[in-house]
Design a protein around this motif. Structure first.
Motif, mmCIF file in Angstrom:
data_model
loop_
_atom_site.group_PDB
_atom_site.id
_atom_site.type_symbol
_atom_site.label_atom_id
_atom_site.label_comp_id
_atom_site.label_asym_id
_atom_site.label_seq_id
_atom_site.Cartn_x
_atom_site.Cartn_y
_atom_site.Cartn_z
ATOM 1 N N ILE A 154 -10.444 2.095 3.430
ATOM 2 C CA ILE A 154 -9.380 2.058 4.437
ATOM 3 C C ILE A 154 -8.778 0.665 4.489
ATOM 4 O O ILE A 154 -9.500 -0.341 4.515
ATOM 5 N N ALA A 155 -7.460 0.624 4.533
ATOM 6 C CA ALA A 155 -6.746 -0.636 4.705
ATOM 7 C C ALA A 155 -6.068 -0.620 6.071
ATOM 8 O O ALA A 155 -5.318 0.296 6.388
ATOM 9 N N VAL A 156 -6.369 -1.615 6.866
ATOM 10 C CA VAL A 156 -5.674 -1.831 8.132
ATOM 11 C C VAL A 156 -4.541 -2.804 7.821
ATOM 12 O O VAL A 156 -4.783 -3.911 7.340
ATOM 13 N N VAL A 157 -3.318 -2.358 8.059
ATOM 14 C CA VAL A 157 -2.134 -3.121 7.671
ATOM 15 C C VAL A 157 -1.357 -3.503 8.917
ATOM 16 O O VAL A 157 -0.832 -2.639 9.620
ATOM 17 N N HIS A 158 -1.303 -4.803 9.187
ATOM 18 C CA HIS A 158 -0.562 -5.306 10.345
ATOM 19 C C HIS A 158 0.762 -5.879 9.854
ATOM 20 O O HIS A 158 0.784 -6.826 9.065
ATOM 21 N N LEU A 159 1.849 -5.283 10.310
ATOM 22 C CA LEU A 159 3.183 -5.756 9.968
ATOM 23 C C LEU A 159 3.589 -6.835 10.954
ATOM 24 O O LEU A 159 3.551 -6.620 12.170
ATOM 25 N N ILE A 160 3.977 -7.993 10.434
ATOM 26 C CA ILE A 160 4.402 -9.103 11.289
ATOM 27 C C ILE A 160 5.862 -9.412 10.983
ATOM 28 O O ILE A 160 6.199 -9.820 9.869
ATOM 29 N N TRP A 161 6.717 -9.189 11.954
ATOM 30 C CA TRP A 161 8.139 -9.522 11.826
ATOM 31 C C TRP A 161 8.256 -10.982 12.258
ATOM 32 O O TRP A 161 8.146 -11.316 13.442
ATOM 33 N N PHE A 207 -2.008 -8.315 5.950
ATOM 34 C CA PHE A 207 -0.855 -8.727 6.746
ATOM 35 C C PHE A 207 0.372 -8.605 5.862
ATOM 36 O O PHE A 207 0.408 -9.137 4.754
ATOM 37 N N ILE A 208 1.373 -7.887 6.364
ATOM 38 C CA ILE A 208 2.679 -7.879 5.699
ATOM 39 C C ILE A 208 3.584 -8.759 6.538
ATOM 40 O O ILE A 208 3.913 -8.424 7.677
ATOM 41 N N PHE A 209 3.954 -9.890 5.984
ATOM 42 C CA PHE A 209 4.877 -10.803 6.663
ATOM 43 C C PHE A 209 6.284 -10.407 6.251
ATOM 44 O O PHE A 209 6.670 -10.545 5.091
ATOM 45 N N ASN A 210 7.047 -9.929 7.213
ATOM 46 C CA ASN A 210 8.393 -9.420 6.969
ATOM 47 C C ASN A 210 9.403 -10.378 7.585
ATOM 48 O O ASN A 210 9.214 -10.862 8.687
ATOM 49 N N GLY A 211 10.473 -10.629 6.868
ATOM 50 C CA GLY A 211 11.504 -11.544 7.352
ATOM 51 C C GLY A 211 11.261 -12.970 6.897
ATOM 52 O O GLY A 211 11.720 -13.923 7.524
ATOM 53 N N CYS A 223 -6.041 2.118 -1.823
ATOM 54 C CA CYS A 223 -7.040 2.564 -0.857
ATOM 55 C C CYS A 223 -6.896 4.076 -0.676
ATOM 56 O O CYS A 223 -5.986 4.687 -1.229
ATOM 57 N N ASP A 224 -7.802 4.649 0.111
ATOM 58 C CA ASP A 224 -7.734 6.080 0.394
ATOM 59 C C ASP A 224 -6.899 6.381 1.635
ATOM 60 O O ASP A 224 -6.240 7.405 1.724
ATOM 61 N N TYR A 225 -6.992 5.481 2.620
ATOM 62 C CA TYR A 225 -6.251 5.650 3.873
ATOM 63 C C TYR A 225 -5.590 4.333 4.264
ATOM 64 O O TYR A 225 -6.144 3.263 4.052
ATOM 65 N N LEU A 226 -4.434 4.462 4.876
ATOM 66 C CA LEU A 226 -3.715 3.311 5.428
ATOM 67 C C LEU A 226 -3.639 3.464 6.936
ATOM 68 O O LEU A 226 -3.349 4.544 7.442
ATOM 69 N N PHE A 227 -3.885 2.371 7.632
ATOM 70 C CA PHE A 227 -3.792 2.349 9.088
ATOM 71 C C PHE A 227 -2.789 1.259 9.434
ATOM 72 O O PHE A 227 -3.078 0.076 9.306
ATOM 73 N N PHE A 228 -1.578 1.658 9.832
ATOM 74 C CA PHE A 228 -0.507 0.703 10.082
ATOM 75 C C PHE A 228 -0.441 0.300 11.545
ATOM 76 O O PHE A 228 -0.567 1.136 12.447
ATOM 77 N N LEU A 229 -0.203 -0.974 11.769
ATOM 78 C CA LEU A 229 0.000 -1.528 13.106
ATOM 79 C C LEU A 229 1.261 -2.380 13.071
ATOM 80 O O LEU A 229 1.445 -3.175 12.152
ATOM 81 N N ASN A 230 2.110 -2.228 14.078
ATOM 82 C CA ASN A 230 3.331 -3.023 14.085
ATOM 83 C C ASN A 230 3.106 -4.377 14.757
ATOM 84 O O ASN A 230 2.014 -4.683 15.232
ATOM 85 N N SER A 231 4.135 -5.180 14.812
ATOM 86 C CA SER A 231 4.024 -6.548 15.317
ATOM 87 C C SER A 231 3.438 -6.631 16.713
ATOM 88 O O SER A 231 2.673 -7.545 17.013
#
Length: 180
Positions: free
Chosen positions: A8-15, A43-47, A91-99
């Motif tokens: 599992i990947a926990v993915v936090h999007l940061i604007w 961490f996905i750093f966006n912008g 990964c098998d599962y993605l768990f997305f979290l927004n900013s």
């Protein structure tokens, strides 16, 4: 299904234009509450305009001894960033979290993982019946406001016309059930 073997990947999007304070709120809640399930943190750093933009964020995470991986994206809407991030992470599962996400309970990830025992396709902490299309007509005053500038009124009417003639094809009117 044996969830203990799933990656599992926990993915936090940061604007990035929102600033570091909301990132710190997320990180503090992440450190405070036990996930209850083994995972990788991304961490996905966006912008991002240049590499220096993310240094304070990385420094904060490093000071708290977090183990994480970083992805950077110049720009894109949330859904575009999630889609792009999903193509980058194995990964098998993605768990997305927004900013603005903040974790409020222990074993938070385990609670989600357990739901997949029932062949669940998608899970969310919240949902809404909100419609982007209908909201424009509910929350805005469409009369000319003399106390504001011409540009302000122009943009307001431009939004109204865009909603009336274009968004009606993109968004269902209220009620528009969706997850958040």
């Amino acid at each position: 299904m044996n969830n203990s073997k799933k990656r599992i990947a926990v993915v936090h999007l940061i604007w990035l234009p929102y600033g570091i304070e909301i990132f710190k709120c997320f990180i503090d809640s992440y450190k405070k509450h036990e996930a209850g399930f083994n995972h990788s943190l991304y961490f996905i750093f966006n912008g991002m305009e240049n590499e220096e933009d993310i240094k304070p964020y990385q420094k904060y995470a490093d000071e708290l001894n977090l183990v994480y991986k970083t992805l950077t994206l110049k720009k894109g809407q949330d859904i575009e960033a999630y889609y792009w991030g999903a193509s980058q992470i194995l990964c098998d599962y993605l768990f997305f979290l927004n900013s603005f996400s903040v974790i409020n309970s222990d074993l938070w990830l385990l609670k989600y993982v357990n739901a997949f025992k029932y062949d669940t396709g998608i899970i969310s902490a919240t949902g809404s019946f909100q419609s982007h299309y209908s909201l424009v007509f509910q929350n805005n005053k469409w009369r000319y406001e003399f106390s504001n500038s011409f540009i302000y009124n122009f943009r307001k009417y431009k939004l109204f016309l865009k909603a009336f003639f274009y968004w009606c094809f993109l968004f269902k009117p209220f009620p528009n059930p969706h997850i958040r």
